[in-house]
Design an enzyme around this catalytic site. Structure first.
Site, mmCIF file in Angstrom:
data_model
loop_
_atom_site.group_PDB
_atom_site.id
_atom_site.type_symbol
_atom_site.label_atom_id
_atom_site.label_comp_id
_atom_site.label_asym_id
_atom_site.label_seq_id
_atom_site.Cartn_x
_atom_site.Cartn_y
_atom_site.Cartn_z
ATOM 1 N N HIS A 155 -4.287 0.662 11.520
ATOM 2 C CA HIS A 155 -5.587 0.078 11.843
ATOM 3 C C HIS A 155 -5.691 -0.044 13.361
ATOM 4 C CE1 HIS A 155 -3.501 -2.090 8.462
ATOM 5 N NE2 HIS A 155 -4.432 -1.494 7.778
ATOM 6 N N HIS A 167 -11.607 -0.312 6.980
ATOM 7 C CA HIS A 167 -10.191 -0.521 6.702
ATOM 8 C C HIS A 167 -9.280 0.058 7.794
ATOM 9 C CE1 HIS A 167 -6.649 -0.293 3.629
ATOM 10 N NE2 HIS A 167 -6.223 -0.303 4.860
ATOM 11 N N GLU A 207 0.806 -1.227 0.000
ATOM 12 C CA GLU A 207 0.000 0.000 0.000
ATOM 13 C C GLU A 207 0.839 1.278 0.000
ATOM 14 O OE1 GLU A 207 -4.112 -0.824 2.037
ATOM 15 O OE2 GLU A 207 -2.508 -0.858 3.540
ATOM 16 N N HIS A 264 -0.029 5.160 8.138
ATOM 17 C CA HIS A 264 -1.260 4.434 7.817
ATOM 18 C C HIS A 264 -1.412 3.292 8.809
ATOM 19 C CE1 HIS A 264 -4.381 2.215 5.866
ATOM 20 N NE2 HIS A 264 -3.584 1.175 5.690
#
Lengths: 273, 273, 273, 273
Positions: C99, C168, C78, C97
């Site tokens: 989660h 996501h 990604e 980035h």
């Protein structure tokens, strides 16, 4: 297999530390065992946080919660919880009184804990019973310190193994130290799952006919022994076991033979965990 | 790349400890692998908490869950869970049965887990299926110990990879040990996020067409390997890996060559983690 | 105070490990920094869990997310998240980035995070914006791997510093590595407090006029430095810092001077954390 | 038993670290003590995360929060919280300002914390009072930095021991360092249980007549000492205590006698925790 006093003291120290490490007990709360040779006495630490308890901290009490030897240390204020339950229930060999974070929401909200998974069935009934000190004794500091208060709590426990105390905590009885530790830890797990399940909707309890067989199965010594090994290993990994100075036998032997070198080494071991 | 028995045993020990350390398994629950040379057999530890499992604890079973060699140790009572799934599903190479804290609220409330983020899609379907032992077997102690019970559970699993067991726990199947560990850990994460999202409002599941590609992507060996390195490192930092006495090969070699000095050193290594 | 490449690489490794240890990143997620000498390039680790990243893992990319040197290692799939944001926003010097467990419930429920305490104001707006990959790209595996997907995400981010990605995760931009780490950690805290406050009733956001001054105050380098020292100390206590083999300069020097003794010592240091 | 300045500094360092380790304070927040010899002064660390505070970090302030000696280090911006409360309340000997995760949901939702178990009664009232900086001062960055803001907060505290600050955090006063640490930790526990009980239904507060006796009992020095030993032991197990270079007396002595060898050893001790 008769247990010696030294063995029970060592187990009681380990039970204190396991319950401390597994977050059943914290700075407060306590666990006791009935004396292995004299059912009219019980063993309980001096006033100290359970995670820190050592063999020399264990004191002997009569069932009216008087220390057998005049102590030079502070005692737990709430020891009548233990004494009154041992008086009322000859089948009880160990008692744990705690304020575990997972159980407290039920004590605060006044909602019973019900067995929601097979290990939860070790609470031994369809739902926990409640005791509210205020009902009988009015405004107090909520500590259970008088014989009357202890006897009232023991009556509320009745033939059950768990009693929730409104705005206070929980008391768990067991047929032995491993039994009471297992029941205490599984009750916390059950409470946590029940609370979180209630976010999703109404949690379903075990069917009435499932509670007895599931509870008995999971309290079999062979099953508890597997968990006991696990809890002990976790305590070891956290540096809380084994004791640096050895167990009860070593401590007593050193005490009765106060050779400077030995005594020193043991005391050093105790200070550093 | 054919795997030797020693390699699979070592991976199974590591899988036990990773699942123990990542809070999928606790004192109870178990993980197995199909035998690499004989699809009619599987490998599973003796009755011991997964975090503590060592190579010598791994036993070999036939698919009807009978030990190949007469054991001198206690066995897991619920091993039919593993045997019956291996019987029913030739594509399953590893099985994990657990009572993880994040999954239990769903087992209690009877609400399915749905994939709410891309890693959650590794559950392999739009929602988890349920099995309730009481439906077919009435009041039991909730343990899955009979062949009939295991076969019923395997039927409920069907072609899925996850089955929730009402008031009990969860069973996860995988195409290998790394696969079943990854699915088990991601299911716990997904359940946690779904529960907490439900506090904010109705959680949204993945679109039906997202589940397959997201699940497959995140189970690619290259992707799982990255997570496996991470889980292993975390276990190492907690002192649970590597084994002091070496892996399966070293243990077997020592066992067949019981020279006092060597055997002693290995046994010492095993006792201290 | 111009930063050298070695310094930025060392800071990037530390940022990876801090974000890993503070539970913003886990096995997955990544953090990058713009190249200090060339705004048309950025620095990002090879495909590896952030807690384990070392100086030699850091690779250089062009803004279209192609590696500058042909890599012999796996790359994050990604990385266009980083490249497309650096393309669109010349003021962004670092991107994370993730989660994170505290943020995921909002990504799942589709509810914006709003600043509920002064550190939460570092998100830089009255509420977080959302991006849903499905809106523009239909059924995917949810990974952001194409330039088009990356550009779409960067458009959703716009002039904000945080964008939530439905089903996501989350992407956070910053004016530097310490800035992006601070914003990421405070966002997680804010999300946690907002979720838990919603159990008690409707959580109140900061007044509109409080957001800018509170956000700016808490991102002042002097304030962030205090937190940075704290996060580093916590990482040290967990054994994740400092690196055994030294930082980027030592690693490069050893690489260009592969004397057996030195190289060996460094590689040994890296394997044991 | 008069306390020397050295003793209070050592206790203040330990209080900082205990509150950091028990998750009351994190990167931010601070705790102070009134000067043992001069009620017109107080002691507070330089701007540093509490878990990292060392004896040399402790500075002396007048009650208008000006440092007694010109400092070469950064100061906490919000020290007027401490100065203004010491001005207003001669019975207060220690103050803790924090943003603990368990208390923040109440600050965000604007719901008072009520004592739901006996240790929670140490908050000293039927419910916490609130202060909202916006009411009097409009849009700010929410930091309490002006004398006017500090005095307003002290007025809101009044004769209570706890004041919740909307969208910001909490300030706790105490009759000494051990007292303020105990009140702070028990308030967090109480908040956690109250929040979680509200998932089950309306949590029940203590009866009005129970608050005073329960609060006083649990703040008795003998009771707090038991908890203090526990919190210290937990900090020790995490490597945060004792200080490598010794306490305040050793640090001062080394400072006034800068023999190279000694000074070096102490500084080394401080860097490695």
């Amino acid at each position: 297999m008769p247990e010696t006093l030294s063995q029970v003291i060592d187990d009681l120290v380990l039970a204190n530390r396991i319950l401390g490490h597994e977050s059943v007990l914290d700075a407060f709360g306590h666990v006791s065992a009935r004396h292995p040779d004299d059912p009219g006495r019980y063993l309980l630490a001096r006033s100290r946080s359970p995670l820190l308890v050592e063999p020399d901290d264990i004191l002997e009490y009569t069932l009216d919660s008087e220390p057998v030897r005049t102590p030079k240390v502070n005692l737990y204020a709430e020891r009548v919880i233990h004494g009154c339950i041992y008086q009322a229930r000859s089948d009880v060999m160990a008692v744990c009184h705690h304020h575990a974070a997972s159980v407290m929401p039920f004590c605060v909200a006044g909602k019973p804990i019900v067995p929601v998974f097979h290990f939860g069935a070790t609470m031994g009934s369809q739902h926990t019973v409640f005791w509210d000190q205020h009902d009988e004794f009015g405004d107090t500091n909520l500590l259970v310190v008088k014989e009357d208060e202890g006897r009232s709590l023991a009556r509320a426990l009745g033939q059950h193994w768990v009693v929730l105390m409104r705005r206070h905590g929980c008391t768990v009885a067991g047929t032995g130290l491993q039994d009471v530790v297992a029941r205490s830890i599984y009750l916390c797990q059950n409470a946590e799952y029940q609370l979180r399940a209630s976010i999703l909707g109404a949690p379903a309890a075990l069917h009435p006919g499932e509670v007895k067989p599931a509870g008995e199965m999971n309290l079999q010594p062979r099953v508890v022994a597997r968990a006991w090994e696990y809890w002990t290993r976790r305590l070891e990994a956290a540096g809380g076991w084994p004791l640096r100075g050895g167990g009860a036998k070593a401590a007593r032997s050193a005490a009765s033979n106060p050779a400077p070198a030995r005594g020193k080494s043991i005391s050093k071991g105790k200070k550093r965990r």
